[in-house]
Design a protein around this motif. Structure first.
Motif, mmCIF file in Angstrom:
data_model
loop_
_atom_site.group_PDB
_atom_site.id
_atom_site.type_symbol
_atom_site.label_atom_id
_atom_site.label_comp_id
_atom_site.label_asym_id
_atom_site.label_seq_id
_atom_site.Cartn_x
_atom_site.Cartn_y
_atom_site.Cartn_z
ATOM 1 N N LEU A 26 68.761 4.553 -46.905
ATOM 2 C CA LEU A 26 68.313 5.806 -47.096
ATOM 3 C C LEU A 26 67.354 6.289 -48.360
ATOM 4 O O LEU A 26 66.639 6.905 -48.235
ATOM 5 N N SER A 27 67.702 5.538 -49.426
ATOM 6 C CA SER A 27 66.701 5.481 -50.426
ATOM 7 C C SER A 27 65.275 5.122 -50.262
ATOM 8 O O SER A 27 64.418 5.713 -50.898
ATOM 9 N N ALA A 28 65.227 4.286 -49.093
ATOM 10 C CA ALA A 28 63.779 3.833 -48.727
ATOM 11 C C ALA A 28 63.145 4.845 -47.989
ATOM 12 O O ALA A 28 61.856 4.714 -47.888
ATOM 13 N N VAL A 29 63.762 5.459 -46.979
ATOM 14 C CA VAL A 29 63.131 6.687 -45.881
ATOM 15 C C VAL A 29 63.228 8.023 -46.295
ATOM 16 O O VAL A 29 62.257 8.833 -45.779
ATOM 17 N N ALA A 30 64.151 8.132 -47.149
ATOM 18 C CA ALA A 30 64.434 9.728 -47.267
ATOM 19 C C ALA A 30 64.137 10.088 -48.806
ATOM 20 O O ALA A 30 64.586 9.518 -49.788
ATOM 21 N N PRO A 31 62.993 11.068 -48.930
ATOM 22 C CA PRO A 31 62.453 11.537 -50.072
ATOM 23 C C PRO A 31 63.702 12.374 -51.012
ATOM 24 O O PRO A 31 64.447 13.150 -50.652
ATOM 25 N N GLY A 32 63.740 11.996 -52.485
ATOM 26 C CA GLY A 32 64.575 12.481 -53.169
ATOM 27 C C GLY A 32 66.308 12.099 -53.130
ATOM 28 O O GLY A 32 66.353 10.968 -52.268
ATOM 29 N N ASP A 33 66.950 12.583 -53.687
ATOM 30 C CA ASP A 33 68.511 12.343 -53.563
ATOM 31 C C ASP A 33 69.331 13.196 -52.792
ATOM 32 O O ASP A 33 70.411 13.152 -52.827
ATOM 33 N N TRP A 34 68.841 14.112 -52.126
ATOM 34 C CA TRP A 34 69.619 15.247 -51.371
ATOM 35 C C TRP A 34 70.629 14.557 -50.499
ATOM 36 O O TRP A 34 71.529 15.176 -50.274
ATOM 37 N N TRP A 35 70.234 13.350 -49.844
ATOM 38 C CA TRP A 35 71.263 12.824 -49.193
ATOM 39 C C TRP A 35 72.469 12.362 -49.431
ATOM 40 O O TRP A 35 73.601 12.104 -48.750
ATOM 41 N N ARG A 36 72.636 12.255 -50.860
ATOM 42 C CA ARG A 36 73.679 11.571 -51.430
ATOM 43 C C ARG A 36 74.980 12.705 -51.491
ATOM 44 O O ARG A 36 76.032 12.316 -51.719
ATOM 45 N N GLY A 37 74.689 13.940 -51.428
ATOM 46 C CA GLY A 37 75.551 14.840 -51.457
ATOM 47 C C GLY A 37 76.241 15.104 -49.960
ATOM 48 O O GLY A 37 77.249 16.011 -50.129
ATOM 49 N N LEU A 38 75.686 14.372 -49.016
ATOM 50 C CA LEU A 38 76.168 14.407 -47.750
ATOM 51 C C LEU A 38 77.400 13.608 -47.500
ATOM 52 O O LEU A 38 77.718 12.694 -48.118
ATOM 53 N N PRO A 39 78.602 14.102 -46.807
ATOM 54 C CA PRO A 39 79.806 13.233 -46.495
ATOM 55 C C PRO A 39 79.411 11.861 -45.912
ATOM 56 O O PRO A 39 78.271 11.690 -45.279
ATOM 57 N N HIS A 40 80.080 10.937 -46.267
ATOM 58 C CA HIS A 40 80.023 9.415 -46.207
ATOM 59 C C HIS A 40 79.742 9.170 -44.592
ATOM 60 O O HIS A 40 78.604 8.583 -44.377
ATOM 61 N N PRO A 41 80.419 9.785 -43.704
ATOM 62 C CA PRO A 41 80.021 9.393 -42.288
ATOM 63 C C PRO A 41 78.501 10.108 -41.844
ATOM 64 O O PRO A 41 78.047 9.518 -40.876
ATOM 65 N N VAL A 42 78.154 11.247 -42.494
ATOM 66 C CA VAL A 42 77.041 11.524 -42.188
ATOM 67 C C VAL A 42 75.904 10.793 -42.677
ATOM 68 O O VAL A 42 74.860 10.372 -41.826
ATOM 69 N N GLN A 43 75.966 10.126 -43.869
ATOM 70 C CA GLN A 43 74.869 9.459 -44.390
ATOM 71 C C GLN A 43 74.961 8.268 -43.500
ATOM 72 O O GLN A 43 73.869 7.442 -43.025
#
Length: 276
Positions: A26-43
């Motif tokens: 996700l750090s390679a394909v998703a810009p920014g850190d917004w995804w880090r706040g998502l629940p672990h299963p969603v990530q």
């Protein structure tokens, strides 16, 4: 091993592993850190979607380039090459279904991380010989399960009409392509892969191997829809699977021909050639 596996410290090893996968992808394909706040299963689901799409498109385009352009005269007759339009339609169907397919490895990861399965983290916990024995049991169960799931998707008329028929519109050599391999109704694709998840409750299963085998499905289905008969016994290659797409009543197996041989549904490519 199973008593240890129930402890929180042991289960955290699975979580840490999938968190690392998520971080890398996700750090390679998703810009920014917004995804880090998502629940672990969603990530994990998002990461599995990235992996699924990449495998599908890389294996599909690479194999199409080899068999339809680079080596087109060596493998497939010109009149058996599907049109670009047919392949585009297959890509659309598979792309729409991919997020649903990727919910399955996400679910299996969650169950493993929660300690509900018999999965173990490291091969050294049971030894390599037992790893091979359990993996053989796992694969036999998966082969059996996929065979019967596939067969029932044909035999139970509502399942065929509303689910499996989506895939069987590709019923000739000039409509089958590597991209047809994942062109299913989403529920159909999940049902055919679900024996991988059931096996986790029956056999001690190495975590990384299980995840790799789930994603190997995307590569394998690319291979068996390319209409090239590899003639490697007892592999259920494209020669057998092409017959399945033309007769609808034979060769339901997945990796090997053994289940079809055992249950009387095997139809050999050589037999077709002799009748022609």
């Amino acid at each position: 091993m199973e008593a240890v596996a129930r402890s929180g410290d042991y289960l955290w090893r699975f979580v840490a592993e999938t968190e690392w996968y998520n971080e890398v992808v996700l750090s390679a394909v998703a810009p920014g850190d917004w995804w880090r706040g998502l629940p672990h299963p969603v990530q994990s689901w998002m990461r599995n979607c990235v992996g699924g799409y990449l495998l599908y498109f890389i294996s599909g385009f690479l194999w199409c380039f080899v068999i339809y352009y680079w080596k087109r005269h060596a493998y497939i007759p010109k009149d058996a090459i599907p049109t670009n339009e047919a392949m585009k339609k297959q890509i659309v169907v598979a792309s729409k279904a991919m997020p649903f397919y990727c919910a399955l490895p996400t679910l299996s990861e969650y169950m493993i991380e929660s300690g509900w399965t018999r999965s173990y983290f490291d091969i050294s916990e049971i030894g390599f010989s037992m790893y091979l024995c359990y993996m053989a049991m796992y694969l036999i169960f998966v082969e059996f399960g996929i065979y019967w799931m596939h067969r029932e998707l044909h035999d139970i008329k509502p399942l065929y009409k509303y689910l499996h028929a989506t895939h069987h519109i590709y019923n000739k050599e000039n409509t089958l392509s590597p991209f047809a391999g994942l062109a299913f109704h989403p529920l159909d694709g999940v049902l055919q892969a679900i024996p991988h998840v059931f096996a986790l409750f029956l056999f001690p299963t190495h975590f990384r191997t299980h995840i790799a085998l789930l994603f190997l499905e995307a590569v394998w289905t690319t291979n068996i829809h390319d209409c090239i008969h590899g003639k490697i016994w007892p592999v259920m290659g494209a020669g057998y699977h092409t017959i399945h797409h033309t007769t609808y009543r034979h060769n339901y197996g997945h990796y090997t021909i053994w289940m079809d041989w055992m249950f009387g549904t095997l139809n050999e490519p050589e037999d077709i050639l002799k009748k022609a």
